[in-house]
Motif scaffolding. Sequence first.
Motif, PDB file in Angstrom:
ATOM      1  N   ASP A  32      -5.800 -11.460  -6.906  1.00 58.74           N
ATOM      2  CA  ASP A  32      -5.415 -10.428  -5.694  1.00 58.74           C
ATOM      3  C   ASP A  32      -5.633  -9.148  -5.949  1.00 58.74           C
ATOM      4  O   ASP A  32      -5.746  -8.482  -4.924  1.00 58.74           O
ATOM      5  N   SER A  70       0.317 -23.546   5.799  1.00 62.75           N
ATOM      6  CA  SER A  70      -0.709 -22.894   6.537  1.00 62.75           C
ATOM      7  C   SER A  70      -0.582 -21.815   7.645  1.00 62.75           C
ATOM      8  O   SER A  70      -1.183 -21.439   8.534  1.00 62.75           O
ATOM      9  N   LEU A 115      -1.017 -16.509  -2.339  1.00 58.28           N
ATOM     10  CA  LEU A 115      -1.865 -17.922  -2.538  1.00 58.28           C
ATOM     11  C   LEU A 115      -3.137 -18.212  -2.175  1.00 58.28           C
ATOM     12  O   LEU A 115      -3.877 -18.952  -2.618  1.00 58.28           O
ATOM     13  N   LYS A 116      -3.418 -17.952  -0.871  1.00 61.02           N
ATOM     14  CA  LYS A 116      -4.712 -18.355  -0.295  1.00 61.02           C
ATOM     15  C   LYS A 116      -4.978 -17.226   0.609  1.00 61.02           C
ATOM     16  O   LYS A 116      -4.419 -16.575   1.058  1.00 61.02           O
ATOM     17  N   PHE A 139      -9.511 -22.231   4.412  1.00 56.60           N
ATOM     18  CA  PHE A 139      -8.566 -21.661   3.446  1.00 56.60           C
ATOM     19  C   PHE A 139      -9.398 -21.672   2.128  1.00 56.60           C
ATOM     20  O   PHE A 139     -10.302 -22.487   1.736  1.00 56.60           O
ATOM     21  N   THR A 140      -8.971 -20.667   1.377  1.00 57.91           N
ATOM     22  CA  THR A 140      -9.714 -20.293  -0.157  1.00 57.91           C
ATOM     23  C   THR A 140      -8.687 -19.803  -1.053  1.00 57.91           C
ATOM     24  O   THR A 140      -7.857 -19.079  -0.417  1.00 57.91           O
ATOM     25  N   ASP A 141      -8.585 -20.267  -2.269  1.00 53.55           N
ATOM     26  CA  ASP A 141      -7.508 -20.123  -3.259  1.00 53.55           C
ATOM     27  C   ASP A 141      -7.750 -18.663  -3.548  1.00 53.55           C
ATOM     28  O   ASP A 141      -8.895 -18.089  -3.962  1.00 53.55           O
ATOM     29  N   TYR A 143      -6.412 -17.121  -7.194  1.00 53.05           N
ATOM     30  CA  TYR A 143      -6.130 -17.706  -8.662  1.00 53.05           C
ATOM     31  C   TYR A 143      -5.003 -16.818  -9.395  1.00 53.05           C
ATOM     32  O   TYR A 143      -5.191 -15.429  -9.259  1.00 53.05           O
ATOM     33  N   LYS A 150     -14.124 -25.000 -12.123  1.00 48.90           N
ATOM     34  CA  LYS A 150     -14.904 -25.051 -10.733  1.00 48.90           C
ATOM     35  C   LYS A 150     -16.355 -25.673 -11.012  1.00 48.90           C
ATOM     36  O   LYS A 150     -17.266 -24.906 -11.684  1.00 48.90           O
TER      37      LYS A 150
END
Length: 884
Positions: A32, A70, A115-116, A139-141, A143, A150
């Motif tokens: 973040d 969501s 979170l996303k 959506f993408t995370d 971390y 990955k």
Amino acid sequence: MINKIFALIIFLSACININAQILDIRPVFPHDYDTVTIIYHANEGNVALSGITPVYAHTGVITNLSTTPSSWKYVQGNWGTADPNVLMQDLGNNRHKISYPVRSFYGVPSSETILKMAFVFRNADGSVVGREADGSDIFTDIYPSGLFAKIVNPSSYSNFSQLGDTFHIYGAASMMANMKLYHNANLLAQITSDSISYDFIISQTGKNWIWLEVVNGIDTARDSFFYMVNPTVQSIDPPPGTKNGINYLNDSTLILSLYAPNKQYIYVLGDFNNWSIDTAYYMKRSVDGSTWWLQIKELIPQTEYAYQYLVDGTLKIADPLSEKILDPWNDQYIHASTYPNLIPYPSGKTTGIVSVLQTAQTSYTWHDAAFQKPASTDLVIYELLIRDFVAKHDFATLIDTLDYLNDLGINAIELMPVNEFEGNESWGYNPSFYLAPDKYYGPAGSMKAFVDSAHAKGIAVIMDIALNHSCGQNPMVQLYWDAANSRPAANSPWFNAVATHPYNVCYDFNHESQATRDFVDRVTTHWISNYHIDGYRFDLSKGFTQTNSGNDVNAWGQYDASRIANLERIADVIWATDSSAYVILEHFSANSEETVLANYGMLLWGKMTNDYNEATMGYNSNLWWASYKSRGWQNPQLVTFMESHDEERLMYKNLQFGNSSGSYNVKNQNIALDRMGLAAAFFFTIPGPKMIWQFGEQGYDVSIDNPCRVCNKPIKWYYLNDPNRLKLYKTWKALIHLKTDYPAFKSHDFSLLTNGFAKRIQINDPSMNVTIIGNFDVSTQTIDPNFQHSGWWFDYLSGDSMMVNNVNQNISLIPGKYFVFTDKKLPKPDLTVPVGINQNIANTDDVKVFPQPASNQVFFAIDNPDQQNMELIIYDFSGKIIRK
């Protein structure tokens, strides 16, 4: 961390990653506090923005305080504007980039955990939107700190490959770690680093896994993907008698069949194989290459299984011939009281709409073997939208209203479309699945019980159906889709790439394609055979043509022999299933074409809204087109209506635009209601089938456009507490029973004088002669009744009588006054209603006149319980005041 990652592995092994990657994210594991770079691939996902520039991001975040997993928060981007804050850089080749610091860009407080990140992408005005392939958000995370793995490349791979294919594998770790790359159980490469690379050559058939495992001495993280090398497709025809859709062979075995020519391979996914791609569920193909089929065994009897087709490795669709579906977007809003025990959607295992199958289903026990459809000449159809007719919007509640409808006297109910449509609350003309009742109205068994209950009361059930077009959730649309032009592909077996006519919605069926013909026949026979539906009203039947009229409405309405042939073919198939089924067309074409269709046995909608409404408002209009004879037709095949779902409500316009003269003002509600009774007297009595729109019998006065055309409308059953509305209901009821109970209203010997304010209908029949006169003006009018003969005549609604010596003696009619005369005395209908304070008693039936007929003396009995002062004025039938 180890347990969490292990759970992730199990999840991945159960899921199917068939979508190419829409986003490239840098860094690979964004935190973040990072500045992220987002690269959007517009040619992936739903590809709506392919070839479009500039592109704008519309983005937000999911945090620990989001209401659902969501639910977006801190949304950036002013929709529909060229907002420079979210303008993306065009990198060419359908790639668009934007960079920003995560937490400050979104403005998320430090106390909240991100979170996303959530995205959709758009053009400048927001009219074109890029999403996932299934239409969902992207959506993408974000971390947290820790160890993560990955596989970054292949970033845009298909699970389906060929022997000898090569792909470059690139894996990443969120920190330095011991990295191992596996093919199934075989180690391919190992390195201590934060990245690993390997060029892999496919040499093994079947389903294979690529695994990345990273270990930092404390924690372990993994990521994986699989690829499939397909077996050779078996070219073999399905067993004789196999039809498209579900074929139940016994309590544990069935065959699935899908018509999909020119496809390369198809897998069946479902609860029975844990939604995994498995060669045991690899479909066979018919010898002609058009049909895919698979036998599935060892199903648990009476157990519901969800399933889909995976077509060419990229497209997941439900069965086009599903009789039940699960919708991940809309089912959650269907209350359990409407649809009890609805099985849950297989969340986390697939995306998009899924079909449901069930062996050994309990059959519905029908009780309607003795039911006889009303003759088409006698039809009084009640058109209704379940959503706006009963508050619980379900078949079970609709059954409870049958007594009301039976009392009214209607003998057919026309349901606006009830097959599965997009969304929940809709008019239903956005169809998606044609063999499945929409769950918003309840289970299939409830629909059958409704039809059965209607038949028990002598009421036919007509199904409104939209087969001019279909909408985007229909799997047949999705199977052959031109993504670049956002329309059906040129090779679609069912749909035109561009509609052949004006006013088309969604995607236009090609009714001269054999695939479309087979589909239409399957649909129309299904509801008659399985739900005992008594016929159909075909929406926009004028669109059943390949004659291209472009946007020329006039050309579209001209005589079209090919369209006639298409409709006659459809009707023949329906009548081969049920020879007495109604085939009703919303056509509105040239009368020369409608005449041919009527002579063939089809019924056609006859819109008379404007004509009747001008009359009820107090303006001059001609009602002659309400008669099939005025159109030169041989038989009464015209379903005339004053109101329908598509037209403005007469009472609304009466109250808004009614005419007036002196104290007589049509805008007065009670006067407007009386004039609805006047209109009904000149509507139901014209021989031929009739249709009314729900609550018209109560004077429904909410505009069709309030708050919008297709929006929910208030359900006003309490209208009947109003004595004047109750009187209107009883008047319509009396006129409906008059029409359906007496053979005179089937007569072909009748005439209309309806081109002035003072109107007249005359019917001649061996059983009874009828003369109806009425004044649609706002001032007094006289009319020559032109009675068929002298002698006694009886007013049906009041029970009064008159001796006619001069058949042409003019009768004076005050505004809104009307009489339904018969030369046979009929039982007087009950029009009594409670008399309220300040209500004009002359508008009620609490004045009794006797004897009837009277010669030189008459008595009046007046029910006046409140001892109100009143003035009594006595008129004769010519309008002359006898006593006041």
